[in-house]
Design a protein around this motif. Structure first.
Motif, PDB file in Angstrom:
ATOM      1  N   ASP A  53      13.706 -22.885 -23.122  1.00 25.70           N
ATOM      2  CA  ASP A  53      12.982 -21.735 -22.565  1.00 25.70           C
ATOM      3  C   ASP A  53      12.750 -20.698 -23.660  1.00 25.70           C
ATOM      4  OD1 ASP A  53      11.937 -19.663 -21.111  1.00 25.70           O
ATOM      5  OD2 ASP A  53      13.776 -19.213 -20.000  1.00 25.70           O
ATOM      6  N   ALA A  54      11.554 -20.701 -24.246  1.00 25.01           N
ATOM      7  CA  ALA A  54      11.242 -19.769 -25.330  1.00 25.01           C
ATOM      8  C   ALA A  54      11.189 -18.323 -24.842  1.00 25.01           C
ATOM      9  CB  ALA A  54       9.911 -20.147 -25.976  1.00 25.01           C
ATOM     10  N   THR A  55      10.993 -18.120 -23.530  1.00 26.05           N
ATOM     11  CA  THR A  55      10.918 -16.748 -23.013  1.00 26.05           C
ATOM     12  C   THR A  55      12.267 -16.041 -23.084  1.00 26.05           C
ATOM     13  OG1 THR A  55      11.352 -17.402 -20.715  1.00 26.05           O
ATOM     14  CG2 THR A  55       9.057 -17.379 -21.447  1.00 26.05           C
ATOM     15  N   ALA A  56      13.354 -16.818 -23.160  1.00 26.89           N
ATOM     16  CA  ALA A  56      14.671 -16.199 -23.300  1.00 26.89           C
ATOM     17  C   ALA A  56      14.729 -15.358 -24.571  1.00 26.89           C
ATOM     18  CB  ALA A  56      15.759 -17.278 -23.330  1.00 26.89           C
ATOM     19  N   MET A  57      14.044 -15.822 -25.598  1.00 21.92           N
ATOM     20  CA  MET A  57      14.015 -15.087 -26.858  1.00 21.92           C
ATOM     21  C   MET A  57      13.328 -13.738 -26.681  1.00 21.92           C
ATOM     22  SD  MET A  57      15.117 -15.337 -29.917  1.00 21.92           S
ATOM     23  CE  MET A  57      14.873 -14.822 -31.613  1.00 21.92           C
ATOM     24  N   ASP A  58      12.303 -13.671 -25.837  1.00 25.56           N
ATOM     25  CA  ASP A  58      11.610 -12.402 -25.586  1.00 25.56           C
ATOM     26  C   ASP A  58      12.574 -11.361 -25.017  1.00 25.56           C
ATOM     27  OD1 ASP A  58       9.176 -13.431 -26.441  1.00 25.56           O
ATOM     28  OD2 ASP A  58       8.657 -14.158 -24.437  1.00 25.56           O
ATOM     29  N   HIS A  59      13.409 -11.783 -24.073  1.00 27.83           N
ATOM     30  CA  HIS A  59      14.369 -10.862 -23.458  1.00 27.83           C
ATOM     31  C   HIS A  59      15.388 -10.371 -24.487  1.00 27.83           C
ATOM     32  CE1 HIS A  59      12.665 -11.731 -19.607  1.00 27.83           C
ATOM     33  NE2 HIS A  59      13.041 -13.006 -19.625  1.00 27.83           N
ATOM     34  N   ILE A  60      15.843 -11.285 -25.330  1.00 29.22           N
ATOM     35  CA  ILE A  60      16.856 -10.917 -26.318  1.00 29.22           C
ATOM     36  C   ILE A  60      16.262 -10.044 -27.405  1.00 29.22           C
ATOM     37  CG2 ILE A  60      18.394 -11.866 -28.085  1.00 29.22           C
ATOM     38  CD1 ILE A  60      18.824 -14.227 -26.067  1.00 29.22           C
ATOM     39  N   LEU A  61      15.040 -10.328 -27.824  1.00 25.70           N
ATOM     40  CA  LEU A  61      14.387  -9.481 -28.818  1.00 25.70           C
ATOM     41  C   LEU A  61      14.122  -8.086 -28.256  1.00 25.70           C
ATOM     42  CD1 LEU A  61      11.894 -11.970 -30.511  1.00 25.70           C
ATOM     43  CD2 LEU A  61      13.965 -10.976 -31.497  1.00 25.70           C
ATOM     44  N   SER A  62      13.918  -8.001 -26.950  1.00 25.65           N
ATOM     45  CA  SER A  62      13.782  -6.690 -26.312  1.00 25.65           C
ATOM     46  C   SER A  62      15.077  -5.893 -26.445  1.00 25.65           C
ATOM     47  CB  SER A  62      13.418  -6.866 -24.829  1.00 25.65           C
ATOM     48  OG  SER A  62      13.347  -5.612 -24.179  1.00 25.65           O
TER      49      SER A  62
ATOM     50  N   LEU B  26      13.088  -2.597 -39.703  1.00 34.00           N
ATOM     51  CA  LEU B  26      13.971  -3.300 -38.768  1.00 34.00           C
ATOM     52  C   LEU B  26      13.157  -3.967 -37.663  1.00 34.00           C
ATOM     53  CD1 LEU B  26      17.043  -0.894 -38.296  1.00 34.00           C
ATOM     54  CD2 LEU B  26      16.813  -2.851 -39.841  1.00 34.00           C
ATOM     55  N   MET B  27      12.159  -3.260 -37.170  1.00 35.79           N
ATOM     56  CA  MET B  27      11.308  -3.822 -36.123  1.00 35.79           C
ATOM     57  C   MET B  27      10.506  -5.017 -36.630  1.00 35.79           C
ATOM     58  SD  MET B  27      11.663  -2.522 -33.145  1.00 35.79           S
ATOM     59  CE  MET B  27      12.223  -1.060 -32.226  1.00 35.79           C
ATOM     60  N   ALA B  28      10.325  -5.103 -37.942  1.00 36.90           N
ATOM     61  CA  ALA B  28       9.596  -6.232 -38.510  1.00 36.90           C
ATOM     62  C   ALA B  28      10.296  -7.552 -38.192  1.00 36.90           C
ATOM     63  CB  ALA B  28       9.462  -6.067 -40.023  1.00 36.90           C
ATOM     64  N   TYR B  29      11.631  -7.513 -38.131  1.00 33.90           N
ATOM     65  CA  TYR B  29      12.384  -8.730 -37.798  1.00 33.90           C
ATOM     66  C   TYR B  29      12.075  -9.175 -36.371  1.00 33.90           C
ATOM     67  CZ  TYR B  29      15.019  -8.270 -42.114  1.00 33.90           C
ATOM     68  OH  TYR B  29      15.377  -8.211 -43.450  1.00 33.90           O
ATOM     69  N   VAL B  30      11.911  -8.204 -35.485  1.00 35.21           N
ATOM     70  CA  VAL B  30      11.544  -8.523 -34.102  1.00 35.21           C
ATOM     71  C   VAL B  30      10.168  -9.168 -34.076  1.00 35.21           C
ATOM     72  CG1 VAL B  30      11.064  -7.567 -31.812  1.00 35.21           C
ATOM     73  CG2 VAL B  30      12.960  -6.648 -33.180  1.00 35.21           C
ATOM     74  N   ARG B  31       9.220  -8.587 -34.801  1.00 32.66           N
ATOM     75  CA  ARG B  31       7.852  -9.113 -34.818  1.00 32.66           C
ATOM     76  C   ARG B  31       7.812 -10.534 -35.373  1.00 32.66           C
ATOM     77  NH1 ARG B  31       6.892  -3.867 -36.671  1.00 32.66           N
ATOM     78  NH2 ARG B  31       6.646  -4.561 -38.835  1.00 32.66           N
ATOM     79  N   VAL B  32       8.559 -10.768 -36.432  1.00 32.07           N
ATOM     80  CA  VAL B  32       8.559 -12.100 -37.051  1.00 32.07           C
ATOM     81  C   VAL B  32       9.081 -13.150 -36.075  1.00 32.07           C
ATOM     82  CG1 VAL B  32       9.681 -13.549 -38.798  1.00 32.07           C
ATOM     83  CG2 VAL B  32       8.723 -11.342 -39.443  1.00 32.07           C
ATOM     84  N   TYR B  33      10.206 -12.862 -35.424  1.00 29.26           N
ATOM     85  CA  TYR B  33      10.792 -13.867 -34.534  1.00 29.26           C
ATOM     86  C   TYR B  33      10.028 -13.997 -33.220  1.00 29.26           C
ATOM     87  CZ  TYR B  33      14.520 -14.899 -37.745  1.00 29.26           C
ATOM     88  OH  TYR B  33      15.215 -15.344 -38.851  1.00 29.26           O
ATOM     89  N   GLN B  34       9.302 -12.947 -32.824  1.00 24.04           N
ATOM     90  CA  GLN B  34       8.405 -13.091 -31.677  1.00 24.04           C
ATOM     91  C   GLN B  34       7.284 -14.062 -32.009  1.00 24.04           C
ATOM     92  OE1 GLN B  34       7.345  -8.952 -31.133  1.00 24.04           O
ATOM     93  NE2 GLN B  34       8.603  -8.750 -29.289  1.00 24.04           N
ATOM     94  N   THR B  35       6.846 -14.016 -33.256  1.00 27.68           N
ATOM     95  CA  THR B  35       5.721 -14.839 -33.703  1.00 27.68           C
ATOM     96  C   THR B  35       6.113 -16.292 -33.954  1.00 27.68           C
ATOM     97  OG1 THR B  35       4.711 -12.911 -34.756  1.00 27.68           O
ATOM     98  CG2 THR B  35       3.922 -15.076 -35.468  1.00 27.68           C
ATOM     99  N   ILE B  36       7.285 -16.494 -34.548  1.00 23.39           N
ATOM    100  CA  ILE B  36       7.626 -17.846 -35.012  1.00 23.39           C
ATOM    101  C   ILE B  36       8.549 -18.611 -34.083  1.00 23.39           C
ATOM    102  CG2 ILE B  36       7.352 -17.113 -37.405  1.00 23.39           C
ATOM    103  CD1 ILE B  36      10.424 -17.269 -37.673  1.00 23.39           C
ATOM    104  N   ILE B  37       8.943 -18.026 -32.951  1.00 26.97           N
ATOM    105  CA  ILE B  37       9.935 -18.693 -32.103  1.00 26.97           C
ATOM    106  C   ILE B  37       9.476 -20.076 -31.648  1.00 26.97           C
ATOM    107  CG2 ILE B  37       9.142 -17.454 -30.035  1.00 26.97           C
ATOM    108  CD1 ILE B  37      12.713 -18.749 -30.805  1.00 26.97           C
ATOM    109  N   LYS B  38       8.213 -20.220 -31.247  1.00 24.59           N
ATOM    110  CA  LYS B  38       7.753 -21.527 -30.774  1.00 24.59           C
ATOM    111  C   LYS B  38       7.724 -22.534 -31.917  1.00 24.59           C
ATOM    112  CE  LYS B  38       5.102 -20.043 -26.748  1.00 24.59           C
ATOM    113  NZ  LYS B  38       3.777 -19.980 -26.096  1.00 24.59           N
ATOM    114  N   GLU B  39       7.262 -22.092 -33.078  1.00 23.15           N
ATOM    115  CA  GLU B  39       7.249 -22.991 -34.231  1.00 23.15           C
ATOM    116  C   GLU B  39       8.670 -23.370 -34.627  1.00 23.15           C
ATOM    117  OE1 GLU B  39       6.004 -23.196 -38.933  1.00 23.15           O
ATOM    118  OE2 GLU B  39       6.380 -21.278 -37.965  1.00 23.15           O
ATOM    119  N   THR B  40       9.581 -22.383 -34.560  1.00 18.87           N
ATOM    120  CA  THR B  40      10.980 -22.647 -34.903  1.00 18.87           C
ATOM    121  C   THR B  40      11.569 -23.689 -33.964  1.00 18.87           C
ATOM    122  OG1 THR B  40      11.250 -20.394 -35.739  1.00 18.87           O
ATOM    123  CG2 THR B  40      13.254 -21.587 -35.198  1.00 18.87           C
TER     124      THR B  40
END
Length: 200
Positions: free
Chosen positions: A180-189, A87-101
């Motif tokens: 604001d890509a940092t918004a994704m960091d808060h939500i992934l948290s 489950l945490m793998a999904y967090v890692r993937v979207y932390q990594t690809i958010i800027k590219e996305t």
């Protein structure tokens, strides 16, 4: 062994890869034939010699865009040894690809679902199937985690899976619309907290 493609298959793949970002950014309705010819350098005849119409190109591009994300996710999930880590793998993937996305126009599922809701049944169905597949994958992981004692027995696997999907897709939408890509960091948290809360 490398797969050998025919000339027609190579041309189709070239068209798909060349127009993937355009369709994702501009949508099906907003992407014109001129956009396709400009992106590929091919003539209208060449494009429609490989695809029946623009909708067929859009569907192929949607599948391509989704498969890129699915491939990255499955690699991370398959490397994880516990259901919690999967489950945490999904967090890692979207932390990594958010800027590219974001650079590629956002999430193809969210974009397509929003645009095609009432206008294109085929694309809407494709987006729905992608969400249902994602939901099914997460639900399976959660159910297995309950069975092997990793997760609490009183949780609802489907509800938890849908919550994870909603948070991630919502995070992408907020990041895209605000820039604001940092918004994704808060939500992934928050997703991490949700996963922690179901752990025994």
């Amino acid at each position: 062994m490398n797969k050998s493609y025919t000339k027609a298959e190579r041309t189709r793949n070239f068209i798909i890869e060349s127009t993937a970002v355009i369709f994702n950014k501009k949508g099906y309705a907003g992407t014109s034939l001129t956009d396709l010819t400009n992106a590929t350098g091919l003539t209208k005849g060449s494009i429609y010699g490989n695809f029946e119409n623009k909708e067929e190109v859009a569907v192929a591009v949607f599948d391509y865009n989704c498969s890129r994300i699915a491939r990255l996710t499955s690699q991370e999930v398959n490397q994880a040894t516990t259901c919690y880590d999967k489950l945490m793998a999904y967090v890692r993937v979207y932390q990594t690809i958010i800027k590219e996305t974001m650079n590629r126009g956002g999430c193809p599922v969210l974009n397509t679902a929003t645009e095609a809701d009432d206008t294109n049944g085929l694309l809407r169905k494709r987006a729905a199937n992608a969400v249902l597949t994602w939901e099914g994958d997460l639900t399976t992981i959660i159910k297995k985690g309950i069975l092997n004692g990793e997760f609490k027995t009183n949780i609802d696997p489907r509800k938890t899976a849908l919550s994870i999907i909603a948070l991630i897709e919502g995070g992408i939408m907020i990041s895209k619309v605000t820039g604001d890509a940092t918004a994704m960091d808060h939500i992934l948290s928050t997703v991490e907290t949700l996963i922690d809360q179901i752990e025994r």
